[in-house]
Design an enzyme around this catalytic site. Structure first.
Site, PDB file in Angstrom:
ATOM      1  N   CYS A 124       0.838  -1.206   0.000  1.00  0.00           N
ATOM      2  CA  CYS A 124       0.000   0.000   0.000  1.00  0.00           C
ATOM      3  C   CYS A 124       0.872   1.255   0.000  1.00  0.00           C
ATOM      4  CB  CYS A 124      -0.936  -0.028   1.209  1.00  0.00           C
ATOM      5  SG  CYS A 124      -2.144   1.302   1.210  1.00  0.00           S
ATOM      6  N   CYS A 125       1.907   1.285   0.868  1.00  0.00           N
ATOM      7  CA  CYS A 125       2.806   2.448   0.897  1.00  0.00           C
ATOM      8  C   CYS A 125       3.518   2.627  -0.439  1.00  0.00           C
ATOM      9  CB  CYS A 125       3.834   2.304   2.019  1.00  0.00           C
ATOM     10  SG  CYS A 125       3.205   2.681   3.672  1.00  0.00           S
ATOM     11  N   CYS A 207      -1.139   8.628   7.083  1.00  0.00           N
ATOM     12  CA  CYS A 207      -2.493   8.390   6.599  1.00  0.00           C
ATOM     13  C   CYS A 207      -3.425   8.124   7.786  1.00  0.00           C
ATOM     14  CB  CYS A 207      -2.499   7.188   5.669  1.00  0.00           C
ATOM     15  SG  CYS A 207      -1.611   7.467   4.126  1.00  0.00           S
ATOM     16  N   CYS A 210      -3.689   4.676   9.500  1.00  0.00           N
ATOM     17  CA  CYS A 210      -2.403   4.149   9.980  1.00  0.00           C
ATOM     18  C   CYS A 210      -1.755   5.045  11.023  1.00  0.00           C
ATOM     19  CB  CYS A 210      -1.443   3.962   8.807  1.00  0.00           C
ATOM     20  SG  CYS A 210      -2.043   2.794   7.582  1.00  0.00           S
ATOM     21  N   CYS A 235       7.977   3.631   5.541  1.00  0.00           N
ATOM     22  CA  CYS A 235       7.123   3.532   4.358  1.00  0.00           C
ATOM     23  C   CYS A 235       7.941   3.419   3.081  1.00  0.00           C
ATOM     24  CB  CYS A 235       6.176   4.723   4.282  1.00  0.00           C
ATOM     25  SG  CYS A 235       7.001   6.305   4.204  1.00  0.00           S
TER      26      CYS A 235
HETATM   27 FE1  SF4 Z   1      -1.425   2.834   2.846  1.00  0.00          FE
HETATM   28 FE2  SF4 Z   1      -1.240   3.241   5.489  1.00  0.00          FE
HETATM   29 FE3  SF4 Z   1       0.948   3.436   3.904  1.00  0.00          FE
HETATM   30 FE4  SF4 Z   1      -1.008   5.277   3.820  1.00  0.00          FE
HETATM   31  S1  SF4 Z   1       0.392   4.830   5.549  1.00  0.00           S
HETATM   32  S2  SF4 Z   1       0.027   4.404   2.085  1.00  0.00           S
HETATM   33  S3  SF4 Z   1      -2.862   3.981   4.078  1.00  0.00           S
HETATM   34  S4  SF4 Z   1      -0.275   1.592   4.359  1.00  0.00           S
END
Ligand code: SF4
Length: 249
Positions: A124-125, A207, A210, A235
């Protein structure tokens, strides 16, 4: 995106010697001149980055400022983009992830995949942040970041000017030597807008799904990806000496 030649092609030691003793605003003005249109500032809208945005507006307005809207940010963070544009008189470019990449990821793993495994969280990151950053940095000679050495033990290697091997360009950290108290003093002295979540127990804001508030005295990163062990909390945006380092975003 084509392959980037990540070989170091600048002498970091001579750039460091040339800028020895520069204040952050003077360093930014130097970077604007030294790298002309080939330098940009990636802001997360955290308090360090708000200070840097103000310094850029005052001392180096030709440096392009951009941020990444992952699609999962707090409304307060998005509102801060608008406030900062008005207050600092700077354009802030808002970049978004590739919608196809996001759609495919959500189709395969669900919208909240980050809670189910570290691999899914990293995916996701990558889709929502890292890939967007890499596309924006392609072709630049340098980028500016708000990293500070004091932020964590993994940041002891952060230098004011360093080579970013992962992205193949110079990374400039004007606040590398600053304490968090210096950052807040600057923000208050210059009436710089900041994210109201900082006053609600969020020292580090990422985010929305998170990030959570922390108790006073807790590690500033403990509210980020709180379900993971500390060594996994990154990340992928920052690599120093081959190690991923943390950033308060
Ligand atoms: Fe995805 Fe969480 Fe990373 Fe944002 S912080 S990109 S929602 S995993």
């Amino acid at each position: 995106m084509g392959h980037r030649n990540n070989r170091q092609h600048v002498d970091i030691a001579s750039l460091t010697a040339e800028t020895q003793g520069f204040s952050p605003p003077r360093l930014l003005a130097w970077a604007a001149e030294r790298f002309a249109r080939q330098v940009a500032f990636a802001t997360s809208l955290g308090v360090e980055d708000q200070a840097l945005t103000d310094m850029i507006a005052r001392a180096a307005p030709s440096i392009a400022v951009f941020t990444i809207d992952t699609g999962r940010l707090h409304p307060q963070t998005l509102e801060l983009v608008r406030t900062t544009r008005q207050r600092c008189g700077l354009e802030i470019q808002v970049l978004c992830p590739d919608p196809e990449e996001v759609a495919q990821m959500v189709r395969e793993h669900g919208a909240d995949l980050f809670y189910s495994s570290i691999d899914n969280r990293r995916l996701c990151c990558h889709v929502r942040k890292v890939n967007v950053l890499r596309r924006r940095l392609a072709g630049l000679g340098a980028w500016v970041c708000g990293l500070r050495r004091e932020q964590s033990v993994t940041r002891e290697a952060v230098q004011t000017i360093q080579w970013d091997q992962a992205n193949g360009l110079v990374k400039i950290n004007p606040l590398a030597d600053w304490t968090i108290a210096q950052v807040w003093d600057y923000v208050r002295d210059h009436d710089v807008p900041y994210n109201p979540l900082h006053d609600e127990g969020y020292p580090s804001i990422g985010c929305q799904p998170c990030t959570r508030a922390v108790e006073p005295g807790q590690d500033i990163r403990s509210g980020r990806w709180w379900w993971e062990s500390p060594e996994h909390k990154e990340c992928g945006l920052h690599v120093v000496d081959g190690r991923l380092v943390r950033k308060t975003r």
